[in-house]
Design an enzyme around this catalytic site. Sequence first.
Site, short mmCIF file in Angstrom:
data_model
loop_
_atom_site.label_atom_id
_atom_site.label_comp_id
_atom_site.label_asym_id
_atom_site.label_seq_id
_atom_site.Cartn_x
_atom_site.Cartn_y
_atom_site.Cartn_z
N SER A 35 2.58 39.01 35.14
CA SER A 35 1.21 38.58 35.40
C SER A 35 0.59 39.34 36.57
O SER A 35 -0.60 39.64 36.57
CB SER A 35 1.18 37.07 35.67
OG SER A 35 2.04 36.75 36.75
N THR A 36 1.39 39.67 37.58
CA THR A 36 0.85 40.42 38.72
C THR A 36 0.57 41.86 38.31
O THR A 36 -0.48 42.42 38.62
CB THR A 36 1.84 40.40 39.91
OG1 THR A 36 2.39 39.08 40.04
CG2 THR A 36 1.15 40.78 41.19
N ASP A 89 4.84 47.58 40.45
CA ASP A 89 5.38 46.51 39.61
C ASP A 89 5.42 45.21 40.41
O ASP A 89 5.35 45.23 41.65
CB ASP A 89 6.80 46.91 39.15
CG ASP A 89 7.26 46.13 37.92
OD1 ASP A 89 6.57 45.18 37.51
OD2 ASP A 89 8.31 46.50 37.37
N GLY A 90 5.56 44.11 39.72
CA GLY A 90 5.75 42.81 40.35
C GLY A 90 7.23 42.57 40.62
O GLY A 90 8.07 43.43 40.39
N ALA A 91 7.54 41.37 41.13
CA ALA A 91 8.94 40.99 41.34
C ALA A 91 9.02 39.47 41.35
O ALA A 91 8.00 38.79 41.50
CB ALA A 91 9.46 41.55 42.66
N ASP A 92 10.22 38.97 41.18
CA ASP A 92 10.42 37.51 41.23
C ASP A 92 10.83 37.06 42.63
O ASP A 92 10.55 35.93 43.02
CB ASP A 92 11.47 37.11 40.18
CG ASP A 92 11.00 37.48 38.79
OD1 ASP A 92 9.94 36.99 38.38
OD2 ASP A 92 11.66 38.31 38.13
N LYS A 102 14.28 40.95 39.69
CA LYS A 102 13.24 41.15 38.68
C LYS A 102 13.79 40.77 37.31
O LYS A 102 14.98 40.62 37.13
CB LYS A 102 12.78 42.61 38.65
CG LYS A 102 11.91 42.97 39.87
CD LYS A 102 11.40 44.41 39.84
CE LYS A 102 10.70 44.82 38.60
NZ LYS A 102 9.56 43.98 38.21
N GLY A 103 12.88 40.63 36.36
CA GLY A 103 13.30 40.34 34.99
C GLY A 103 12.91 38.97 34.51
O GLY A 103 13.29 38.56 33.41
N GLU A 111 11.93 48.47 33.37
CA GLU A 111 11.39 48.50 34.74
C GLU A 111 12.32 49.27 35.67
O GLU A 111 11.87 50.05 36.52
CB GLU A 111 11.19 47.08 35.26
CG GLU A 111 10.03 46.36 34.59
CD GLU A 111 9.90 44.92 35.04
OE1 GLU A 111 8.79 44.38 34.92
OE2 GLU A 111 10.89 44.33 35.50
#
Length: 258
Positions: A35-36, A89-92, A102-103, A111
């Site tokens: 989403s980011t 990229d985004g990250a968790d 990530k993932g 990624e």
Amino acid sequence: MPADLSPIDRAKYAASRRAVDFVEDGMRVGLGTGSTAAWMVRCLAERVKAEGLKLQCVPTSTRTAELGRELGLNIVTLEEAGWLDLTIDGADEFDPELSLVKGGGGALLQEKIVATASDRMIVITDAAKEVKHLGAFPLPVEVIPFGWQASRTLIAELIGGSDVMGHEITLRMNGDQPFRTDENNFILDLHLGRIGNPRELSLLLNQIAGVVENGLFLDICDTVIVGYGDGRVELHDMAGREVGDEPVPGNVFTDGDL
Ligand SMILES: O=C[C@H](O)[C@H](O)[C@H](O)COP(=O)(O)O
């Protein structure tokens, strides 16, 4: 900034808007997933449209490829681009060393390939993803479907014997079917609570037969841009923290773009 966004989307937008400032004409750019990252793709498309930038954009998932094409970005494969100048990229989760989990969206394999084929990786997040120690977010591990239960057993033995706490492992589902990655693999989510030694865990996981890749991104990210709901951004890099307290300039979207 679009007026009617939730605080979390405002934060993601602010980080994305700042991140695309690092893109220069002629660059080969990796586009993350989630989403980011979707906000970043929109911000990048706006810059390309406004400034006529010539870019080669390599997506990290079919979702991102579709969004990029819809918005008019020049989408190419990694093979065509060869090597990338920058991936955003985004990250968790991210920790003080800029190690990442990530993932969460299942795109970790592409990624990681794209990020490690880039001179620089910028991660865009909101503040909730900053942690002291990785592991509160379940660690995604991509496994091939053949014999996945055996791979899970081996992973359980590994994490049971290492310095991480707890070892629940869940097969990610999509309704009543296993979730499938873009490569048609499965994802096992490792509920670890806290990862004491990410380097050791990453190496050992990737030695298990059937494991394709894990969601630990170590020594890959160069800069994290944290966005806030009021439009501020903070840049974290390995040289320390630089705080930007100016709101990111807005009004780049029309309602139709949202
Ligand atoms: O597989 C998905 C990716 O690693 C995402 O970048 C990550 O899950 C963060 O996603 P979001 O920006 O939606 O929180």
